[in-house]
Motif scaffolding. Structure first.
Motif, mmCIF file in Angstrom:
data_model
loop_
_atom_site.group_PDB
_atom_site.id
_atom_site.type_symbol
_atom_site.label_atom_id
_atom_site.label_comp_id
_atom_site.label_asym_id
_atom_site.label_seq_id
_atom_site.Cartn_x
_atom_site.Cartn_y
_atom_site.Cartn_z
ATOM 1 N N PRO A 14 -13.561 4.947 -2.844
ATOM 2 C CA PRO A 14 -12.965 3.912 -1.984
ATOM 3 C C PRO A 14 -13.146 2.500 -2.540
ATOM 4 N N VAL A 15 -14.333 2.202 -3.051
ATOM 5 C CA VAL A 15 -14.570 0.867 -3.614
ATOM 6 C C VAL A 15 -13.667 0.628 -4.818
ATOM 7 N N LEU A 16 -13.518 1.655 -5.662
ATOM 8 C CA LEU A 16 -12.654 1.527 -6.835
ATOM 9 C C LEU A 16 -11.202 1.288 -6.417
ATOM 10 N N LEU A 17 -10.746 2.005 -5.397
ATOM 11 C CA LEU A 17 -9.367 1.826 -4.930
ATOM 12 C C LEU A 17 -9.144 0.437 -4.340
ATOM 13 N N VAL A 18 -10.139 -0.088 -3.616
ATOM 14 C CA VAL A 18 -10.019 -1.430 -3.047
ATOM 15 C C VAL A 18 -9.957 -2.469 -4.162
ATOM 16 N N ILE A 19 -10.752 -2.273 -5.220
ATOM 17 C CA ILE A 19 -10.726 -3.206 -6.352
ATOM 18 C C ILE A 19 -9.351 -3.193 -7.024
ATOM 19 N N ALA A 24 -4.066 -5.706 -7.783
ATOM 20 C CA ALA A 24 -2.615 -5.498 -7.741
ATOM 21 C C ALA A 24 -1.920 -6.509 -6.839
ATOM 22 N N THR A 25 -2.656 -7.122 -5.903
ATOM 23 C CA THR A 25 -2.046 -8.079 -4.967
ATOM 24 C C THR A 25 -2.436 -9.518 -5.278
ATOM 25 N N LEU A 26 -2.922 -9.774 -6.486
ATOM 26 C CA LEU A 26 -3.296 -11.139 -6.861
ATOM 27 C C LEU A 26 -2.083 -12.046 -7.018
ATOM 28 N N GLY A 27 -0.932 -11.459 -7.347
ATOM 29 C CA GLY A 27 0.279 -12.249 -7.563
ATOM 30 C C GLY A 27 0.887 -12.730 -6.260
ATOM 31 N N PRO A 28 2.187 -12.976 -6.250
ATOM 32 C CA PRO A 28 2.887 -13.417 -5.030
ATOM 33 C C PRO A 28 2.754 -12.387 -3.907
ATOM 34 N N SER A 29 2.724 -12.868 -2.690
ATOM 35 C CA SER A 29 2.561 -11.992 -1.531
ATOM 36 C C SER A 29 3.749 -11.044 -1.393
ATOM 37 N N ASN A 30 3.451 -9.811 -0.992
ATOM 38 C CA ASN A 30 4.468 -8.806 -0.744
ATOM 39 C C ASN A 30 4.498 -8.531 0.758
ATOM 40 N N PHE A 31 5.672 -8.664 1.365
ATOM 41 C CA PHE A 31 5.780 -8.494 2.817
ATOM 42 C C PHE A 31 5.335 -7.113 3.267
ATOM 43 N N PHE A 32 5.563 -6.108 2.439
ATOM 44 C CA PHE A 32 5.298 -4.732 2.846
ATOM 45 C C PHE A 32 3.902 -4.246 2.439
ATOM 46 N N VAL A 33 3.172 -4.987 1.626
ATOM 47 C CA VAL A 33 1.832 -4.581 1.194
ATOM 48 C C VAL A 33 0.880 -5.746 1.416
ATOM 49 N N PRO A 34 0.083 -5.721 2.491
ATOM 50 C CA PRO A 34 -0.835 -6.831 2.742
ATOM 51 C C PRO A 34 -2.001 -6.842 1.750
ATOM 52 N N LYS A 35 -2.599 -8.004 1.584
ATOM 53 C CA LYS A 35 -3.774 -8.126 0.731
ATOM 54 C C LYS A 35 -5.008 -7.610 1.478
ATOM 55 N N PRO A 36 -6.050 -7.195 0.764
ATOM 56 C CA PRO A 36 -7.239 -6.639 1.433
ATOM 57 C C PRO A 36 -7.818 -7.553 2.501
ATOM 58 N N GLY A 37 -7.975 -8.847 2.177
ATOM 59 C CA GLY A 37 -8.525 -9.775 3.163
ATOM 60 C C GLY A 37 -7.650 -9.884 4.398
#
Length: 257
Positions: A14-19, A24-37
């Protein structure tokens, strides 16, 4: 040391997948995939509050009711069918036919027969969860050691004492395997039953979030389902360890030889 190692195995993936998700979400925001925070913040806002009582608690209660009903019916039915050879042979085609029917197909039928209520949702869960318990119990009863069976007959151990000390004890490993399979099935059917003509529940909430394009809230509901699945698995493992302590002791003794 063993505890630390077990925790590492449990939390490592789980920790590896969260990392990976975070990178993967460091770039521009994606409406369909929220960032971890964002997902964590949405999870707390959505589920730590009144919605937990109105949606999550009823879902859990229905899931537990359906599982308990399926376990009781599966064990009792499996004990009877597994103990009587002619009954097992007579019912085998019917059981195979009924087991092959996907439980989700029964949702419209149960809606017509029972109506839109909690009983319908519990029936959907029980109708899918009963088969792993029933089939595994039948096979466990059939696999009772004939030497032990003959010994109990010689010592005139019969009736409830024979069922408790011989049949249930011998079949309990396979019973527990069937119950474990039914947990994941029950969680799936809980969500599906709440997607049809429901007004509350975790499955209903996730569908509503999807329909109004509340994507972070939808993902938070999916994450909550995963947490519920992990919690159920953990609780079951503790119960299984206690119920099958004698069986695990035998396996460890055999492995040590």
């Amino acid at each position: 040391m063993r505890t630390v190692k077990s925790l590492g195995y449990f939390f490592g993936l789980p920790v590896l997948l969260v990392i990976i998700w975070w990178f993967a979400t460091l770039g521009p925001s994606n409406f369909f995939v929220p960032k971890p925070g964002q997902l964590v913040e949405t999870f707390i806002q959505t589920w730590i509050g009144p919605r937990f009582l109105t949606d999550v608690v009823p879902s859990i209660l229905r899931l537990l009711a359906g599982l308990i009903l399926a376990i009781v019916m599966g064990i009792l039915g499996g004990m009877v069918i597994g103990s009587i050879r002619w009954l097992r042979q007579f019912l085998e085609p019917l059981l195979e036919f009924l087991r092959a029917i996907p439980p989700t197909i029964l949702v419209p039928v149960l809606l017509l027969l029972i109506g839109i209520n909690n009983e319908m949702k519990i029936a959907v869960i029980a109708s899918g969860c009963v088969w792993p318990v029933l089939i595994n119990t039948i096979e466990g009863v059939r696999a009772v050691d004939p030497v032990l069976s003959d010994t109990s007959r010689i010592y005139r151990i019969s009736g409830f004492a024979r069922i408790r000390h011989l049949v249930l004890r011998s079949a309990s490993p396979q019973m527990m395997a069937g119950i474990r399979q039914s947990l994941s099935i029950g969680l799936i059917l809980m969500v599906i039953s709440e997607m049809f003509a429901a007004s509350e529940g975790l499955g209903f909430a996730i569908v509503q979030f999807q329909r109004i394009y509340a994507i972070p809230e939808m993902w938070s509901g999916i994450a909550l389902l995963g947490i519920l699945g992990v919690a159920l698995s953990f609780i079951f493992q503790q119960v299984q360890r206690r119920v099958l302590s004698w069986y695990n002791g035998q396996k460890e003794a055999q492995d040590a030889r």
